[in-house]
Design a protein around this motif. Structure first.
Motif, PDB file in Angstrom:
ATOM      1  N   SER A 227      26.594  49.264  32.198  1.00  0.00           N
ATOM      2  CA  SER A 227      26.826  48.171  31.260  1.00  0.00           C
ATOM      3  C   SER A 227      27.992  48.508  30.332  1.00  0.00           C
ATOM      4  CB  SER A 227      25.569  47.887  30.441  1.00  0.00           C
ATOM      5  OG  SER A 227      25.296  48.948  29.579  1.00  0.00           O
ATOM      6  N   PRO A 228      28.701  47.487  29.840  1.00  0.00           N
ATOM      7  CA  PRO A 228      29.838  47.744  28.949  1.00  0.00           C
ATOM      8  C   PRO A 228      29.377  48.216  27.576  1.00  0.00           C
ATOM      9  CG  PRO A 228      29.439  45.396  29.136  1.00  0.00           C
ATOM     10  CD  PRO A 228      28.499  46.075  30.095  1.00  0.00           C
ATOM     11  N   ARG A 229      30.288  48.839  26.847  1.00  0.00           N
ATOM     12  CA  ARG A 229      30.002  49.275  25.482  1.00  0.00           C
ATOM     13  C   ARG A 229      29.795  48.044  24.605  1.00  0.00           C
ATOM     14  NH1 ARG A 229      35.009  53.373  25.477  1.00  0.00           N
ATOM     15  NH2 ARG A 229      34.023  55.002  26.690  1.00  0.00           N
ATOM     16  N   GLU A 230      28.899  48.182  23.634  1.00  0.00           N
ATOM     17  CA  GLU A 230      28.627  47.071  22.739  1.00  0.00           C
ATOM     18  C   GLU A 230      28.731  47.533  21.297  1.00  0.00           C
ATOM     19  OE1 GLU A 230      25.167  44.572  23.701  1.00  0.00           O
ATOM     20  OE2 GLU A 230      24.903  45.865  25.449  1.00  0.00           O
TER      21      GLU A 230
ATOM     22  N   SER B 150      21.949  48.365  16.773  1.00  0.00           N
ATOM     23  CA  SER B 150      22.786  49.489  17.182  1.00  0.00           C
ATOM     24  C   SER B 150      24.227  49.163  16.822  1.00  0.00           C
ATOM     25  CB  SER B 150      22.658  49.720  18.691  1.00  0.00           C
ATOM     26  OG  SER B 150      23.558  50.704  19.117  1.00  0.00           O
ATOM     27  N   ILE B 151      24.858  50.019  16.045  1.00  0.00           N
ATOM     28  CA  ILE B 151      26.253  49.792  15.661  1.00  0.00           C
ATOM     29  C   ILE B 151      27.171  49.986  16.861  1.00  0.00           C
ATOM     30  CG2 ILE B 151      28.132  50.634  14.205  1.00  0.00           C
ATOM     31  CD1 ILE B 151      26.008  51.308  12.100  1.00  0.00           C
TER      32      ILE B 151
ATOM     33  N   ILE C 220      21.668  44.231  19.297  1.00  0.00           N
ATOM     34  CA  ILE C 220      20.233  44.460  19.170  1.00  0.00           C
ATOM     35  C   ILE C 220      19.767  45.006  20.514  1.00  0.00           C
ATOM     36  CG2 ILE C 220      17.973  43.422  18.769  1.00  0.00           C
ATOM     37  CD1 ILE C 220      19.719  43.350  16.287  1.00  0.00           C
ATOM     38  N   ILE C 221      19.204  46.208  20.474  1.00  0.00           N
ATOM     39  CA  ILE C 221      18.704  46.834  21.692  1.00  0.00           C
ATOM     40  C   ILE C 221      17.241  47.203  21.489  1.00  0.00           C
ATOM     41  CG2 ILE C 221      20.971  47.729  22.331  1.00  0.00           C
ATOM     42  CD1 ILE C 221      19.954  50.512  21.367  1.00  0.00           C
TER      43      ILE C 221
END
Length: 157
Positions: A55-58, A45-46, A62-63
């Motif tokens: 949860s924080p933005r990433e 996931s970009i 890999i999700i």
């Protein structure tokens, strides 16, 4: 007549084999509320942010997620493009004009619908309209182009 951007005619068949099942699966998953988690795998996931999650933005994570809707979208997009951008068996000025007119018509109709949706549809229903709007230009083009081609063939007989 310039057709350097068109694919060979044989790709049209592949396009139909992707497009039709993609449309059917897409409509079934929408109207039957099929769970996207039918096929779940780890993916890159970009940009990732849980919907209403804490949860924080990433970035570049890999999700593990359901990919059924992505598979359906890829089938519709690639199939539609293969259909739309493949040459006819006999490619001439008339088919070029049909292709051009159908493209312009599809864009006009698509954006009229989007404009009306923007003015009269709200909240998550509007989001659903936007999802459908990803596919409507190519669908409108394919319908219009094949209708005009069929109509011109029947007029010749």
């Amino acid at each position: 007549m310039n057709t350097h951007y068109l694919l060979p005619n044989k790709y049209k068949i592949i396009g139909w084999f992707l497009f039709i099942p993609g449309l059917i699966l897409g409509l079934l998953s929408f109207f039957e509320n099929v769970d996207d988690d039918t096929i779940t795998i780890p993916v890159l996931s970009i940009f990732y942010e849980e919907f209403m999650g804490s949860s924080p933005r990433e970035l570049f994570a890999i999700i593990t997620t359901g990919i059924l809707s992505e598979i359906i979208a890829v089938m519709i997009i690639i199939g539609g493009l293969l259909i739309a951008l493949s040459k006819e068996k006999i490619e001439d000025e008339f088919t070029s004009k049909l292709r051009s007119d159908s493209f312009v018509w599809a864009m006009i109709v698509n954006y009229i619908i989007l404009l009306l949706a923007t003015l009269f549809i709200y909240d998550m229903t509007f989001f659903t309209v936007l999802i459908f709007n990803m596919f409507t230009p190519i669908i409108f083009f394919i319908i219009r182009y094949n209708f005009l081609k069929l109509k011109s063939n029947s007029d010749e007989e």
